[in-house]
Design a protein around this motif. Structure first.
Motif, PDB file in Angstrom:
ATOM      1  N   ALA A   1       0.836  -1.203   0.000  1.00  9.97           N
ATOM      2  CA  ALA A   1       0.000   0.000   0.000  1.00  9.97           C
ATOM      3  C   ALA A   1       0.870   1.251   0.000  1.00  9.97           C
ATOM      4  O   ALA A   1       0.593   2.220  -0.723  1.00  9.97           O
ATOM      5  CB  ALA A   1      -0.925  -0.005   1.222  1.00  9.97           C
ATOM      6  N   ASN A   2       1.933   1.249   0.790  1.00  5.51           N
ATOM      7  CA  ASN A   2       2.869   2.379   0.797  1.00  5.51           C
ATOM      8  C   ASN A   2       3.522   2.554  -0.568  1.00  5.51           C
ATOM      9  O   ASN A   2       3.708   3.678  -1.037  1.00  5.51           O
ATOM     10  CB  ASN A   2       3.945   2.161   1.857  1.00  5.51           C
ATOM     11  CG  ASN A   2       3.422   2.348   3.268  1.00  5.51           C
ATOM     12  OD1 ASN A   2       2.499   3.120   3.504  1.00  5.51           O
ATOM     13  ND2 ASN A   2       4.004   1.634   4.219  1.00  5.51           N
ATOM     14  N   MET A   3       3.868   1.447  -1.202  1.00  5.23           N
ATOM     15  CA  MET A   3       4.494   1.510  -2.524  1.00  5.23           C
ATOM     16  C   MET A   3       3.558   2.161  -3.539  1.00  5.23           C
ATOM     17  O   MET A   3       3.971   3.035  -4.321  1.00  5.23           O
ATOM     18  CB  MET A   3       4.859   0.095  -2.989  1.00  5.23           C
ATOM     19  CG  MET A   3       5.456   0.029  -4.379  1.00  5.23           C
ATOM     20  SD  MET A   3       5.627  -1.679  -4.970  1.00  5.23           S
ATOM     21  CE  MET A   3       3.900  -2.077  -5.326  1.00  5.23           C
ATOM     22  N   ILE A   4       2.295   1.764  -3.522  1.00  2.00           N
ATOM     23  CA  ILE A   4       1.323   2.315  -4.474  1.00  2.00           C
ATOM     24  C   ILE A   4       1.119   3.802  -4.221  1.00  2.00           C
ATOM     25  O   ILE A   4       1.097   4.606  -5.151  1.00  2.00           O
ATOM     26  CB  ILE A   4       0.001   1.530  -4.374  1.00  2.00           C
ATOM     27  CG1 ILE A   4       0.218   0.099  -4.882  1.00  2.00           C
ATOM     28  CG2 ILE A   4      -1.116   2.211  -5.154  1.00  2.00           C
ATOM     29  CD1 ILE A   4      -0.887  -0.856  -4.520  1.00  2.00           C
ATOM     30  N   GLY A   5       0.957   4.172  -2.950  1.00  2.00           N
ATOM     31  CA  GLY A   5       0.807   5.584  -2.636  1.00  2.00           C
ATOM     32  C   GLY A   5       2.018   6.385  -3.042  1.00  2.00           C
ATOM     33  O   GLY A   5       1.903   7.478  -3.622  1.00  2.00           O
ATOM     34  N   ALA A   6       3.218   5.877  -2.768  1.00  2.00           N
ATOM     35  CA  ALA A   6       4.451   6.592  -3.101  1.00  2.00           C
ATOM     36  C   ALA A   6       4.634   6.736  -4.607  1.00  2.00           C
ATOM     37  O   ALA A   6       5.166   7.752  -5.083  1.00  2.00           O
ATOM     38  CB  ALA A   6       5.651   5.854  -2.501  1.00  2.00           C
ATOM     39  N   PHE A   7       4.192   5.749  -5.371  1.00  2.00           N
ATOM     40  CA  PHE A   7       4.368   5.807  -6.824  1.00  2.00           C
ATOM     41  C   PHE A   7       3.459   6.864  -7.460  1.00  2.00           C
ATOM     42  O   PHE A   7       3.903   7.674  -8.284  1.00  2.00           O
ATOM     43  CB  PHE A   7       4.087   4.440  -7.447  1.00  2.00           C
ATOM     44  CG  PHE A   7       4.241   4.438  -8.949  1.00  2.00           C
ATOM     45  CD1 PHE A   7       5.486   4.242  -9.523  1.00  2.00           C
ATOM     46  CD2 PHE A   7       3.149   4.638  -9.785  1.00  2.00           C
ATOM     47  CE1 PHE A   7       5.644   4.257 -10.904  1.00  2.00           C
ATOM     48  CE2 PHE A   7       3.290   4.643 -11.162  1.00  2.00           C
ATOM     49  CZ  PHE A   7       4.546   4.455 -11.727  1.00  2.00           C
ATOM     50  N   PHE A   8       2.204   6.865  -7.103  1.00  2.00           N
ATOM     51  CA  PHE A   8       1.249   7.746  -7.779  1.00  2.00           C
ATOM     52  C   PHE A   8       1.217   9.162  -7.199  1.00  2.00           C
ATOM     53  O   PHE A   8       0.878  10.106  -7.906  1.00  2.00           O
ATOM     54  CB  PHE A   8      -0.155   7.139  -7.710  1.00  2.00           C
ATOM     55  CG  PHE A   8      -0.341   5.922  -8.568  1.00  2.00           C
ATOM     56  CD1 PHE A   8      -0.334   6.023  -9.956  1.00  2.00           C
ATOM     57  CD2 PHE A   8      -0.530   4.675  -7.996  1.00  2.00           C
ATOM     58  CE1 PHE A   8      -0.517   4.905 -10.758  1.00  2.00           C
ATOM     59  CE2 PHE A   8      -0.716   3.546  -8.787  1.00  2.00           C
ATOM     60  CZ  PHE A   8      -0.702   3.656 -10.169  1.00  2.00           C
ATOM     61  N   GLU A   9       1.569   9.305  -5.936  1.00  3.29           N
ATOM     62  CA  GLU A   9       1.410  10.586  -5.260  1.00  3.29           C
ATOM     63  C   GLU A   9       2.381  11.644  -5.770  1.00  3.29           C
ATOM     64  O   GLU A   9       3.549  11.366  -6.048  1.00  3.29           O
ATOM     65  CB  GLU A   9       1.620  10.378  -3.761  1.00  3.29           C
ATOM     66  CG  GLU A   9       1.434  11.601  -2.916  1.00  3.29           C
ATOM     67  CD  GLU A   9       1.686  11.281  -1.451  1.00  3.29           C
ATOM     68  OE1 GLU A   9       0.752  10.813  -0.793  1.00  3.29           O
ATOM     69  OE2 GLU A   9       2.826  11.468  -0.992  1.00  3.29           O
ATOM     70  N   LYS A  10       1.888  12.862  -5.880  1.00  2.00           N
ATOM     71  CA  LYS A  10       2.732  13.991  -6.256  1.00  2.00           C
ATOM     72  C   LYS A  10       3.802  14.190  -5.194  1.00  2.00           C
ATOM     73  O   LYS A  10       3.523  14.298  -4.012  1.00  2.00           O
ATOM     74  CB  LYS A  10       1.895  15.268  -6.376  1.00  2.00           C
ATOM     75  CG  LYS A  10       0.888  15.229  -7.505  1.00  2.00           C
ATOM     76  CD  LYS A  10       0.052  16.503  -7.521  1.00  2.00           C
ATOM     77  CE  LYS A  10      -0.937  16.495  -8.673  1.00  2.00           C
ATOM     78  NZ  LYS A  10      -1.812  17.706  -8.666  1.00  2.00           N
ATOM     79  N   THR A  11       5.050  14.220  -5.618  1.00  2.00           N
ATOM     80  CA  THR A  11       6.155  14.379  -4.674  1.00  2.00           C
ATOM     81  C   THR A  11       7.321  15.045  -5.383  1.00  2.00           C
ATOM     82  O   THR A  11       7.409  15.042  -6.617  1.00  2.00           O
ATOM     83  CB  THR A  11       6.588  13.023  -4.096  1.00  2.00           C
ATOM     84  OG1 THR A  11       7.707  13.214  -3.246  1.00  2.00           O
ATOM     85  CG2 THR A  11       6.982  12.050  -5.184  1.00  2.00           C
ATOM     86  N   GLN A  12       8.213  15.604  -4.594  1.00  2.00           N
ATOM     87  CA  GLN A  12       9.375  16.267  -5.180  1.00  2.00           C
ATOM     88  C   GLN A  12      10.442  15.269  -5.608  1.00  2.00           C
ATOM     89  O   GLN A  12      11.277  15.562  -6.446  1.00  2.00           O
ATOM     90  CB  GLN A  12       9.974  17.255  -4.166  1.00  2.00           C
ATOM     91  CG  GLN A  12       9.032  18.408  -3.835  1.00  2.00           C
ATOM     92  CD  GLN A  12       9.627  19.358  -2.819  1.00  2.00           C
ATOM     93  OE1 GLN A  12      10.703  19.129  -2.289  1.00  2.00           O
ATOM     94  NE2 GLN A  12       8.918  20.448  -2.555  1.00  2.00           N
TER      95      GLN A  12
END
Length: 532
Positions: free
Chosen positions: A56-67
């Motif tokens: 779940a963390n991997m999916i959130g980290a992949f799609f989420e807008k981040t620097q």
């Protein structure tokens, strides 16, 4: 709190740094085609500690807008042709439903934290949209979608946590299911919804609340099966890393299999418990990691309401046998655990048993030790408990060659009330003998039907200490214990206690040949112990 919070990004970044990290990012490539589609609702259910939160963390980290655009560079997903098109391009709502407000004592306080947190997040991110507390969160999201054309990815971990909270009542659970329905079902602002948990949606959502989700469990669903749990090849690689990083490795690759293997995907591929593997390698010690993360007496919790329905099965399973069971259509709801099939269904859902080819069984030594502790401590198990309590006496009698006491204990087993003790075949006899030696498992690694010398031995006891006494136990129905010991000698079963050619003997203690015979005609047991 929930919108683009970077919680999942930071958690996955930490996971990647672990020396025993396993790259499962190819899952993302299978999820991308679902975005924006009608079947964009996915729920993964697995026993606890099977990597659901990491994914779940991997999916959130992949799609989420981040620097940070480089987190996934070098991982398997980076080779996907759609990688750059979808990486860090979405607003992500990440909710860990296992978290609540401080000193939470009511469902209202629990759900209010989530609702208020979501409203504040969207009010801060979209100030042009009115998001006062009088509006429902789904109305606010719909207005954002209409005014900005924004869609959101929802990642929700431990969706079923509320079902385990002591203050949540039945009416609260119904309200919670409606909350998820209103938030997600057929909403145009939902680009994709990914949900994880232990409990099956289909058993807990009695109506149409969550029927938009496609559920993928470990027993029946083939898709996504390889992404949760470690396969043999992955554990092989991790063990190589362990050998490189550890100055004095204390266990073998085979030990890992015995302790933590035994689960299966729907296509029959073997799986290891990830948490236990990683912690064993990190700590350089084999012990109960996964089972210790749950409540005390967890196994007995599921059988306590109908001990008689499963008692004989427990004897067989504790001896390494597999028991036929139809678990497919039964709920894991703790309020409905009553029948034999419901008990086993719940235990498979929670990972306390595993299921393959229509049979349930204890998957590995980690779980076997927990079952053994239960058999030794619960007097409501009747004859099972009584025999288990005599197992220390049985072991000491064997080590001292006191065959009279051995025969008395076995006769006590036969005189108990259980139908399994009819001894119609060696399987039933071996199950009872295993129970009579249950205490030995605290000091021995006990294997059944293991290849030894020129044949297969019924039981072989490997002592934890190199100088401990070794036991080879052979059972015979309608034959004498002398016949059993002759087989032990003729087939050279004692070779199992020797090292490889040219090496010193692996075990230096005595090797005892133990023969047990049972006559179906006289209903008597005879025992013989001989030092080889």
């Amino acid at each position: 709190m929930f919108l683009n919070s970077q919680i999942s990004y930071k958690a996955y970044k930490a996971a990647i740094k672990d020396p025993y990290f396993v790259d499962k990012s190819e899952l993302i490539g299978e999820l991308i085609p679902l975005l924006g589609r009608r079947n964009r609702y996915v729920c993964i259910t697995r026993p606890r500690r099977f990597g659901k939160t990491v994914m779940a963390n991997m999916i959130g980290a992949f799609f989420e807008k981040t620097q940070d655009k480089n987190l996934f560079d070098g991982l398997a997903v980076s080779r996907n042709k759609m990688y750059t098109q979808y990486l860090n391009k979405y607003d992500v709502v990440y909710i860990d439903f296992s978290r609540g407000p401080e000193l939470c004592t009511s469902y209202q306080a629990y759900i209010t934290r989530i609702i208020d947190g979501l409203k504040k997040d969207f009010r801060d991110e979209f100030p042009e949209v009115e998001a006062d507390n009088a509006k429902a969160i789904w109305d606010i999201l719909q207005e954002i979608n209409e005014k900005t054309n924004k869609t959101f990815i929802f990642v929700m971990d431990e969706w079923d946590a509320v079902f385990h909270m002591h203050f949540v009542k039945e009416e609260d659970r119904k309200e919670y299911l409606l909350f998820l329905k209103y938030l997600l079902k057929d909403q145009p602002y939902v680009e994709f919804a990914y949900m994880t948990g232990v409990l099956p949606i289909t058993k807990y959502s009695s109506g149409s609340e969550l029927n938009m989700f496609t559920e993928y469990n470990m027993v029946e669903a083939e898709k996504f099966g390889s992404y949760f749990g470690f396969c043999d090849e992955e554990v092989d690689r991790l063990y190589q890393i362990y050998q490189e990083l550890t100055e004095t490795p204390r266990f073998s690759r085979e030990d890992l299999r015995l302790w933590y293997d035994g689960y299966y995907t729907a296509v029959g591929k073997r799986l290891y418990n990830p948490r236990s593997i990683v912690l064993a390698l990190t700590d350089n010690q084999l012990r109960n990691y996964w089972t210790s993360s749950g409540p005390y007496d967890e196994i007995f919790y599921y059988i306590r309401n109908n001990v008689e329905a499963v008692r004989d099965d427990l004897v067989l399973m504790a001896a390494g046998e597999r028991v036929t069971a139809d678990i497919g259509q039964y709920a894991a709801n703790s309020m409905e655990i009553g029948s034999r099939e419901q008990i086993y269904s719940a235990m498979v859902v929670y990972g306390l048993l595993t299921y393959a080819d229509g049979k349930v069984f204890i998957p590995n030594k980690e779980l076997m030790t927990q079952f053994n502790e239960m058999l030794l401590s619960k007097d409501s198990l009747g004859y099972v408990y009584q025999l288990a309590r005599k197992s220390e006496q049985m072991l000491q009698a064997t080590l001292s060659g006191n065959t009279k006491v051995m025969e008395e204990i076995l006769q006590f087993a036969h005189d108990s009330e259980a139908p399994i003790l009819s001894y119609n075949n060696e399987t039933e006899l071996s199950a009872v003998v295993n129970l009579c030696y249950l205490a030995a498992r605290n000091r021995y690694r006990v294997e059944r039907e293991e290849k030894a010398g020129k044949g297969y031995v019924d039981f072989i006891f490997y002592p934890e200490r190199r100088d401990g006494d070794c036991l080879i136990l052979e059972l015979k129905v309608d034959n004498t214990p002398e016949d059993a010991i002759k087989q032990i000698k003729d087939k050279k079963y004692a070779l199992r206690f020797q090292g490889k050619l040219g090496e010193a003997q692996k075990y230096t203690g005595r090797i005892l040949a133990v023969g047990i015979g049972y006559s179906r005609k006289t209903k008597k047991h005879c025992c013989k112990v001989e030092v080889l």
